[in-house]
Design an enzyme around this catalytic site. Structure first.
Site, PDB file in Angstrom:
ATOM      1  N   GLU A  74       3.994   6.679  -3.411  1.00 25.24           N
ATOM      2  CA  GLU A  74       5.133   7.405  -3.988  1.00 25.24           C
ATOM      3  C   GLU A  74       5.426   8.519  -3.299  1.00 25.24           C
ATOM      4  O   GLU A  74       4.403   9.160  -3.067  1.00 25.24           O
ATOM      5  CB  GLU A  74       4.992   7.472  -5.644  1.00 25.24           C
ATOM      6  CG  GLU A  74       5.174   6.136  -6.295  1.00 25.24           C
ATOM      7  CD  GLU A  74       5.035   6.234  -7.678  1.00 25.24           C
ATOM      8  OE1 GLU A  74       5.593   7.147  -8.275  1.00 25.24           O
ATOM      9  OE2 GLU A  74       4.871   5.137  -8.451  1.00 25.24           O
ATOM     10  N   LYS A  76      -4.370   2.125 -13.972  1.00 25.99           N
ATOM     11  CA  LYS A  76      -4.176   0.804 -14.278  1.00 25.99           C
ATOM     12  C   LYS A  76      -5.207   0.007 -13.510  1.00 25.99           C
ATOM     13  O   LYS A  76      -5.757  -1.044 -14.018  1.00 25.99           O
ATOM     14  CB  LYS A  76      -2.749   0.422 -14.161  1.00 25.99           C
ATOM     15  CG  LYS A  76      -2.484  -0.969 -13.999  1.00 25.99           C
ATOM     16  CD  LYS A  76      -0.963  -1.221 -13.842  1.00 25.99           C
ATOM     17  CE  LYS A  76      -0.476  -1.198 -12.356  1.00 25.99           C
ATOM     18  NZ  LYS A  76      -0.718  -2.058 -11.438  1.00 25.99           N
ATOM     19  N   PHE A 131       0.814  -1.242  -0.087  1.00 35.25           N
ATOM     20  CA  PHE A 131       0.158   0.044  -0.159  1.00 35.25           C
ATOM     21  C   PHE A 131       0.779   1.394  -0.089  1.00 35.25           C
ATOM     22  O   PHE A 131       0.494   2.419   0.333  1.00 35.25           O
ATOM     23  CB  PHE A 131      -0.877   0.032   1.384  1.00 35.25           C
ATOM     24  CG  PHE A 131      -1.990  -1.263   1.340  1.00 35.25           C
ATOM     25  CD1 PHE A 131      -2.930  -1.089   0.260  1.00 35.25           C
ATOM     26  CD2 PHE A 131      -1.628  -2.226   1.881  1.00 35.25           C
ATOM     27  CE1 PHE A 131      -3.864  -2.435   0.412  1.00 35.25           C
ATOM     28  CE2 PHE A 131      -2.554  -3.479   1.861  1.00 35.25           C
ATOM     29  CZ  PHE A 131      -3.517  -3.327   1.071  1.00 35.25           C
ATOM     30  N   LEU A 132       2.251   1.327  -0.340  1.00 35.41           N
ATOM     31  CA  LEU A 132       3.079   2.356  -0.301  1.00 35.41           C
ATOM     32  C   LEU A 132       2.551   3.564  -1.219  1.00 35.41           C
ATOM     33  O   LEU A 132       2.018   3.141  -2.415  1.00 35.41           O
ATOM     34  CB  LEU A 132       4.219   1.906  -0.574  1.00 35.41           C
ATOM     35  CG  LEU A 132       4.935   1.372  -1.749  1.00 35.41           C
ATOM     36  CD1 LEU A 132       5.268   2.657  -2.979  1.00 35.41           C
ATOM     37  CD2 LEU A 132       6.378   0.694  -1.781  1.00 35.41           C
ATOM     38  N   CYS A 181      -0.534   3.585 -10.909  1.00 36.61           N
ATOM     39  CA  CYS A 181      -1.443   2.678 -10.037  1.00 36.61           C
ATOM     40  C   CYS A 181      -3.075   2.921 -10.301  1.00 36.61           C
ATOM     41  O   CYS A 181      -3.691   1.945 -10.711  1.00 36.61           O
ATOM     42  CB  CYS A 181      -1.051   2.682  -8.591  1.00 36.61           C
ATOM     43  SG  CYS A 181       0.762   2.453  -8.292  1.00 36.61           S
ATOM     44  N   PHE A 208      -7.699  12.110   0.836  1.00 40.20           N
ATOM     45  CA  PHE A 208      -8.376  11.719  -0.750  1.00 40.20           C
ATOM     46  C   PHE A 208      -9.633  12.343  -0.987  1.00 40.20           C
ATOM     47  O   PHE A 208     -10.433  11.861  -1.778  1.00 40.20           O
ATOM     48  CB  PHE A 208      -8.258  10.179  -0.876  1.00 40.20           C
ATOM     49  CG  PHE A 208      -6.922   9.831  -0.843  1.00 40.20           C
ATOM     50  CD1 PHE A 208      -5.771   9.919  -0.047  1.00 40.20           C
ATOM     51  CD2 PHE A 208      -6.544   9.442  -2.515  1.00 40.20           C
ATOM     52  CE1 PHE A 208      -4.763   9.452  -0.280  1.00 40.20           C
ATOM     53  CE2 PHE A 208      -5.142   8.961  -2.573  1.00 40.20           C
ATOM     54  CZ  PHE A 208      -4.202   8.868  -1.533  1.00 40.20           C
ATOM     55  N   LEU A 209      -9.823  13.750  -0.551  1.00 41.48           N
ATOM     56  CA  LEU A 209     -11.000  14.286  -0.793  1.00 41.48           C
ATOM     57  C   LEU A 209     -10.732  15.862  -1.443  1.00 41.48           C
ATOM     58  O   LEU A 209     -11.489  16.661  -1.608  1.00 41.48           O
ATOM     59  CB  LEU A 209     -11.996  14.831   0.352  1.00 41.48           C
ATOM     60  CG  LEU A 209     -12.972  13.594   0.825  1.00 41.48           C
ATOM     61  CD1 LEU A 209     -13.563  13.968   1.895  1.00 41.48           C
ATOM     62  CD2 LEU A 209     -13.976  13.061  -0.184  1.00 41.48           C
TER      63      LEU A 209
HETATM   64  C1  UGA Z   1      -1.600   4.603  -4.644  1.00 41.33           C
HETATM   65  C2  UGA Z   1      -2.008   4.438  -3.345  1.00 41.33           C
HETATM   66  O1  UGA Z   1      -2.433   5.482  -2.717  1.00 41.33           O
HETATM   67  C3  UGA Z   1      -1.506   3.525  -2.518  1.00 41.33           C
HETATM   68  O2  UGA Z   1      -2.079   3.074  -1.410  1.00 41.33           O
HETATM   69  C4  UGA Z   1      -1.083   2.219  -3.326  1.00 41.33           C
HETATM   70  O3  UGA Z   1      -0.017   1.280  -2.760  1.00 41.33           O
HETATM   71  C5  UGA Z   1      -0.291   2.672  -4.931  1.00 41.33           C
HETATM   72  O4  UGA Z   1      -1.415   3.556  -5.534  1.00 41.33           O
HETATM   73  C6  UGA Z   1      -0.110   1.429  -5.510  1.00 41.33           C
HETATM   74  O5  UGA Z   1      -1.235   0.769  -5.981  1.00 41.33           O
HETATM   75  O6  UGA Z   1       0.951   1.196  -5.765  1.00 41.33           O
HETATM   76  P1  UGA Z   1       0.064   6.501  -5.531  1.00 41.33           P
HETATM   77  O7  UGA Z   1      -0.356   6.181  -6.856  1.00 41.33           O
HETATM   78  O8  UGA Z   1       1.816   6.507  -5.125  1.00 41.33           O
HETATM   79  O9  UGA Z   1      -0.481   5.473  -4.488  1.00 41.33           O
HETATM   80  O10 UGA Z   1      -0.256   8.202  -5.261  1.00 41.33           O
HETATM   81  P2  UGA Z   1      -1.360   8.704  -4.331  1.00 41.33           P
HETATM   82  O11 UGA Z   1      -0.946   9.421  -3.170  1.00 41.33           O
HETATM   83  O12 UGA Z   1      -2.465   7.865  -4.113  1.00 41.33           O
HETATM   84  O13 UGA Z   1      -2.099   9.503  -5.486  1.00 41.33           O
HETATM   85  C7  UGA Z   1      -2.524   9.408  -6.860  1.00 41.33           C
HETATM   86  C8  UGA Z   1      -3.037  10.545  -7.526  1.00 41.33           C
HETATM   87  O14 UGA Z   1      -4.423  10.992  -6.965  1.00 41.33           O
HETATM   88  C9  UGA Z   1      -2.352  11.614  -7.678  1.00 41.33           C
HETATM   89  O15 UGA Z   1      -2.297  12.161  -8.882  1.00 41.33           O
HETATM   90  C10 UGA Z   1      -2.939  12.821  -6.555  1.00 41.33           C
HETATM   91  O16 UGA Z   1      -2.468  13.889  -7.002  1.00 41.33           O
HETATM   92  C11 UGA Z   1      -4.287  12.468  -6.731  1.00 41.33           C
HETATM   93  N1  UGA Z   1      -5.216  12.907  -5.549  1.00 41.33           N
HETATM   94  C12 UGA Z   1      -4.989  12.472  -4.275  1.00 41.33           C
HETATM   95  C13 UGA Z   1      -5.985  13.759  -5.902  1.00 41.33           C
HETATM   96  O17 UGA Z   1      -6.334  14.399  -6.779  1.00 41.33           O
HETATM   97  N2  UGA Z   1      -6.885  14.288  -4.612  1.00 41.33           N
HETATM   98  C14 UGA Z   1      -6.599  13.541  -3.418  1.00 41.33           C
HETATM   99  O18 UGA Z   1      -7.223  13.962  -2.595  1.00 41.33           O
HETATM  100  C15 UGA Z   1      -5.464  12.692  -3.382  1.00 41.33           C
END
Ligand code: UGA
Length: 438
Positions: free
Chosen positions: A155, A263, A152-153, A260, A249-250
């Protein structure tokens, strides 16, 4: 414990480094020779805060090793992690070629009892297939258990989210395998949930899809807010105070990107369809997400009218802060679309300029557009008719706004990440447009 990790992508490398940091003896294997040579020399192929230090430290202490030889790395390992990529296939399903290859390669080299861990994100029931392949090719005197232990890491905060996870999921089929995995994670001080194999696999896809759904929900709300002149940040703040919802995440914006979420949503939709359920909710989540990019371009057009020939500064090319990863990055997509429409784009990102240069060629485009790579945000703003913000890097939040304004041909900012206060920006004399706020 003696651990072998196969695949040195973001997940494999960070997991290997963190397990070594906890005192295990870890061999990280990859068939990419230049990558392994670089890692052996202490060079990290990705930007991830804190990773280089942990890798160097554990290599020095002889707890972390890198190799291209999967056969020798497998022999003697108590636990073998499969952490290779599961990219999107042409039909939207996860392409499991690498997982199958690894299963087939490790099987003949197994000796005695080994725990084999499915770490890669894979559709439910992949574990069954891995087990079947290993059984087919393993020597008669070797025994193994398969465990699903999804990662669940996040990036950008990968070390923190691996060292201190909210939970450790163990999908197991035997008490013996559970004990081995509990021993492995003994020093992690995180709650452990033990499930069957398929439930563990589902937890991963279900979690990523739910997080994406939360973001798309906030983005849909931002549209409502714009229509009635309300403020989405206040709405989501009020919602997030309900512990059942939580504030995470809101954040409304130009939508999620990265390797991630896009996909995994596709793969989850496809596997659901294959087993007989149309998970249309996931389609809607994706539609809202991509719609945010269209709406963002519309906002730029509303201010500039004709895009062709306009100078536009663009801040943010990585898909999120604290990473140089540009895969499925909204910033890259917006840059491409604006340059295709003939804009003279001046782009800047604190870490992703190298990867961005490779996908956004610095050449005049059809329609006269061109992309100029800048050294800092002020250079990107210079002589610009408008500045757009596509990634919420902390350094953008502390920009010297009066200086930025002086640099611009016209002080218009279109903020796709809501990093500034509309009132403050108005006071400073900017034309400021953001997401779901007036
Ligand atoms: C995501 C999950 O959060 C991890 O728990 C999971 O392990 C990982 O995928 C994976 O499957 O390997 P990650 O892709 O590194 O992690 O990034 P996130 O922090 O989840 O952000 C994803 C996207 O959502 C980013 O583009 C971010 O800017 C966007 N985001 C995030 C929003 O637009 N709004 C939010 O409130 C939060």
């Amino acid at each position: 414990m003696k651990i072998t990790l196969i695949g040195t992508g973001h997940v494999g490398l960070v997991t290997g480094a963190c397990l070594a940091e906890k005192g295990h003896r870890v061999i990280c294997v990859d068939n990419n020779r230049p990558k392994i040579a670089a890692l052996k020399a202490g060079r990290i192929p990705i930007y991830e805060p804190g990773l280089e230090e942990i890798v160097r430290n554990n290599c020095r202490k002889k707890r972390l090793f890198f190799s291209t030889n999967i056969k020798t790395a497998v022999q003697g390992a108590e636990v073998i992690f499969i952490a290779v990529g599961t990219p999107l296939g042409p039909d939207g399903a996860a392409d499991l070629t690498q997982v199958e290859n690894v299963a087939r390669t490790i099987a003949p080299n197994l000796k005695g009892y080994t725990v084999i861990v499915e770490k890669s994100t894979a559709p439910v029931a992949t574990g069954e297939k891995i087990k079947a392949v290993i059984k087919k090719y393993a020597p008669a005197d070797a025994s193994f258990d398969l465990v699903s232990n999804p990662e669940f890491l996040q990036e950008g905060v990968a070390i923190q989210t691996t060292m201190h996870p909210d939970r450790i999921v163990l999908g197991v089929e035997s008490k013996k395998a559970e004990e081995v995995m509990r021993k492995l994670y003994r020093d992690f001080n995180a709650p452990v949930i033990v499930t069957d194999l398929k439930s563990a696999e589902l937890i991963k896809h279900a979690s990523n899809a739910f997080l994406a759904l939360k973001i798309s929900y906030a983005n849909a709300l931002s549209i409502i807010c714009e229509l009635v002149q309300a403020d989405v940040t206040q709405v989501t703040k009020g919602m997030g105070m309900d512990q059942r919802i939580s504030p995470h995440f809101l954040n409304a914006g130009i939508g999620y990107g990265g390797y991630c979420f896009p996909k995994d949503l596709n793969a989850f939709f496809k596997i659901s369809e294959d087993i007989g359920y149309d998970f249309n909710l996931l389609k809607e989540v994706q539609k809202i997400n991509l719609g945010q990019r269209d709406r963002f371009i519309k906002k730029i057009e509303n201010e500039l009218w004709v895009i062709k020939g306009k100078r536009i500064g663009l801040l943010g090319l990585s898909f999120k802060p604290d990473t140089d990863d540009i895969r499925e990055s909204p910033g890259i997509d917006i840059a491409r679309r604006l340059s295709e429409r003939g804009a003279i784009l001046k782009v800047y990102d604190p870490k992703a300029m190298g990867p961005a240069r490779a996908v956004l060629p610095n050449l005049p485009r059809r329609g006269g557009g061109k992309i100029i790579f800048c050294r800092n945000p002020y250079e990107a703003a210079r002589q610009s008719d408008c500045l757009v913000i596509t990634t919420d890097w902390p350094e953008f939040k502390t920009l010297d706004l009066p200086r930025l304004k002086k640099n611009m041909a016209h002080p218009t900012i279109i903020d796709g990440r809501n990093i500034f206060s509309p009132t403050q920006m108005k006071k400073l004399g900017f034309v400021y447009r953001s997401i779901g706020r007036v």
